[in-house]
Design an enzyme around this catalytic site. Sequence first.
Site, PDB file in Angstrom:
ATOM      1  NE  ARG A  16      -1.938  -1.685   3.635  1.00  0.00           N
ATOM      2  CZ  ARG A  16      -2.669  -0.633   4.971  1.00  0.00           C
ATOM      3  NH1 ARG A  16      -2.615   0.928   4.834  1.00  0.00           N
ATOM      4  NH2 ARG A  16      -1.451  -0.815   6.019  1.00  0.00           N
ATOM      5  CE1 TYR A 151       6.060   6.715  11.511  1.00  0.00           C
ATOM      6  CE2 TYR A 151       6.395   9.331  11.288  1.00  0.00           C
ATOM      7  CZ  TYR A 151       6.070   8.522  10.474  1.00  0.00           C
ATOM      8  OH  TYR A 151       5.901   8.447   9.243  1.00  0.00           O
ATOM      9  CB  ALA A 153      12.716   7.843  19.627  1.00  0.00           C
ATOM     10  CB  ALA A 154      10.559   4.616  15.698  1.00  0.00           C
ATOM     11  CB  ILE A 184       3.100  11.388   1.524  1.00  0.00           C
ATOM     12  CG1 ILE A 184       4.760  11.857   1.993  1.00  0.00           C
ATOM     13  CG2 ILE A 184       2.685  10.752   0.469  1.00  0.00           C
ATOM     14  CD1 ILE A 184       5.128  13.227   1.241  1.00  0.00           C
TER      15      ILE A 184
HETATM   16  P1  NDP Z   1       0.256   2.830   4.124  1.00  0.00           P
HETATM   17  O1  NDP Z   1      -0.270   3.180   6.470  1.00  0.00           O
HETATM   18  O2  NDP Z   1       0.034   3.765   3.720  1.00  0.00           O
HETATM   19  O3  NDP Z   1       1.352   1.163   4.459  1.00  0.00           O
HETATM   20  C1  NDP Z   1       1.898   0.568   5.290  1.00  0.00           C
HETATM   21  C2  NDP Z   1       3.133  -0.401   4.182  1.00  0.00           C
HETATM   22  O4  NDP Z   1       4.266  -1.194   5.461  1.00  0.00           O
HETATM   23  C3  NDP Z   1       1.596  -1.299   4.193  1.00  0.00           C
HETATM   24  O5  NDP Z   1       2.231  -2.032   2.999  1.00  0.00           O
HETATM   25  C4  NDP Z   1       2.025  -2.197   4.679  1.00  0.00           C
HETATM   26  O6  NDP Z   1       1.658  -3.487   4.743  1.00  0.00           O
HETATM   27  C5  NDP Z   1       3.337  -2.397   5.344  1.00  0.00           C
HETATM   28  N1  NDP Z   1       3.267  -2.580   6.848  1.00  0.00           N
HETATM   29  C6  NDP Z   1       3.129  -2.427   8.220  1.00  0.00           C
HETATM   30  N2  NDP Z   1       3.567  -2.666   9.576  1.00  0.00           N
HETATM   31  C7  NDP Z   1       4.654  -3.578   9.061  1.00  0.00           C
HETATM   32  C8  NDP Z   1       4.782  -5.438   9.408  1.00  0.00           C
HETATM   33  N3  NDP Z   1       4.782  -5.416  10.349  1.00  0.00           N
HETATM   34  N4  NDP Z   1       5.659  -5.825   8.237  1.00  0.00           N
HETATM   35  C9  NDP Z   1       5.797  -5.949   7.077  1.00  0.00           C
HETATM   36  N5  NDP Z   1       4.692  -4.904   5.922  1.00  0.00           N
HETATM   37  C10 NDP Z   1       4.197  -3.610   6.923  1.00  0.00           C
HETATM   38  O7  NDP Z   1       2.157   4.186   4.276  1.00  0.00           O
HETATM   39  P2  NDP Z   1       2.549   4.640   4.229  1.00  0.00           P
HETATM   40  O8  NDP Z   1       2.327   4.089   2.474  1.00  0.00           O
HETATM   41  O9  NDP Z   1       1.873   6.196   4.360  1.00  0.00           O
HETATM   42  O10 NDP Z   1       3.890   5.094   4.452  1.00  0.00           O
HETATM   43  C11 NDP Z   1       5.326   3.961   3.902  1.00  0.00           C
HETATM   44  C12 NDP Z   1       6.627   5.088   4.841  1.00  0.00           C
HETATM   45  O11 NDP Z   1       6.564   5.862   4.569  1.00  0.00           O
HETATM   46  C13 NDP Z   1       6.692   4.138   6.127  1.00  0.00           C
HETATM   47  O12 NDP Z   1       7.645   3.380   6.893  1.00  0.00           O
HETATM   48  C14 NDP Z   1       6.367   6.273   6.539  1.00  0.00           C
HETATM   49  O13 NDP Z   1       6.605   5.823   7.702  1.00  0.00           O
HETATM   50  C15 NDP Z   1       6.643   6.757   5.900  1.00  0.00           C
HETATM   51  N6  NDP Z   1       5.965   8.037   5.954  1.00  0.00           N
HETATM   52  C16 NDP Z   1       4.720   8.551   5.659  1.00  0.00           C
HETATM   53  C17 NDP Z   1       4.754   9.929   5.578  1.00  0.00           C
HETATM   54  C18 NDP Z   1       3.042   9.615   5.287  1.00  0.00           C
HETATM   55  O14 NDP Z   1       3.282  11.405   4.903  1.00  0.00           O
HETATM   56  N7  NDP Z   1       2.396   9.688   4.352  1.00  0.00           N
HETATM   57  C19 NDP Z   1       4.799  10.898   5.329  1.00  0.00           C
HETATM   58  C20 NDP Z   1       6.666  10.397   5.676  1.00  0.00           C
HETATM   59  C21 NDP Z   1       7.144   9.333   6.538  1.00  0.00           C
HETATM   60  P3  NDP Z   1      -0.201  -4.236   5.181  1.00  0.00           P
HETATM   61  O15 NDP Z   1      -0.846  -3.358   3.781  1.00  0.00           O
HETATM   62  O16 NDP Z   1      -0.409  -5.877   4.954  1.00  0.00           O
HETATM   63  O17 NDP Z   1      -0.810  -3.737   6.359  1.00  0.00           O
END
Ligand code: NDP
Length: 243
Positions: A16, A151, A153-154, A184
């Site tokens: 996603r 978040y 911190a990570a 985003i």
């Molecule tokens: P989404 O919530 O849209 O998607 C998260 C994705 O991470 C999904 O594919 C989900 O899988 C997967 N995921 C979550 N937990 C796990 C896990 N334990 N193991 C494997 N896969 C996992 O997030 P975004 O696309 O918005 O975010 C993507 C990255 O960008 C993240 O690291 C986020 O912190 C970072 N980010 C996002 C921002 C934003 O505004 N959207 C801003 C700054 C950073 P599943 O679909 O199977 O649940």
Amino acid sequence: MSAAGKPVAMVSGGSRGIGAAVVRALSADGFAVSFGYRGAEEAAAELAAETGGLAVRADVTDPEAVGAWLERTKSELGSVRALVTSAGITRDRPVALMSAAEWGDVLRTDLDGVFTVCQPVVFDMIKRKAGSVVTLSSVSGVYGNPTQANYSAAKSGVIGFTKALAKEVGRYGVRANVVAPGLIETDMLAEMAEPAREKLRASVPMRRFGTAEEVADLVSFLVSDKAGYINGSVLEITGGLTV
Ligand code: NDP
């Protein structure tokens, strides 16, 4: 290289949001893409069908599952040339009210999960003396964000991890960089109520949220040879939010 002669990319959290856009962009760039996901089986299967990629359930908090994902990728596609870590979660709450579980879940997924995925892949990249790693951090990790201490911190940890990695592996022809997005438009933001979303949108100089595709374009550039001398960098993509 895959059997079809394509370079191979792995994307964690590819089902996603930003990860899915990265899967599409790297597939369009000519990569054979293997992506991991946690629960969104249907979305993952649809994306695999659309891109011809390999979808593997691989929770980044489970080292055994990640190891099995890597082995399947190597045996079905070949050795990995590019790695993008996009798996991430949020559990927002002010520190004074935050539970240990909310702290731990985010640290385990967003920081430990990056190590778990990178460690074995980087080992192979060093042996082959080629590769590019892009980790997804966040402006919260660069500047801190209220209600997101876990978040932040990570995501700060991801930056430190990636910079150290860049210094370790540069001599082997492997590069590691960080992308730090601002706001985003993905499921992560969609969970918020509209008045809060509007306030956030107004805080961006460009008066809009970024798209997952715009972040994926930056990732695509970073893994490509066009970015051959970019190593250890943190690239913000924010529409000017942090200026
Ligand atoms: P989404 O919530 O849209 O998607 C998260 C994705 O991470 C999904 O594919 C989900 O899988 C997967 N995921 C979550 N937990 C796990 C896990 N334990 N193991 C494997 N896969 C996992 O997030 P975004 O696309 O918005 O975010 C993507 C990255 O960008 C993240 O690291 C986020 O912190 C970072 N980010 C996002 C921002 C934003 O505004 N959207 C801003 C700054 C950073 P599943 O679909 O199977 O649940």
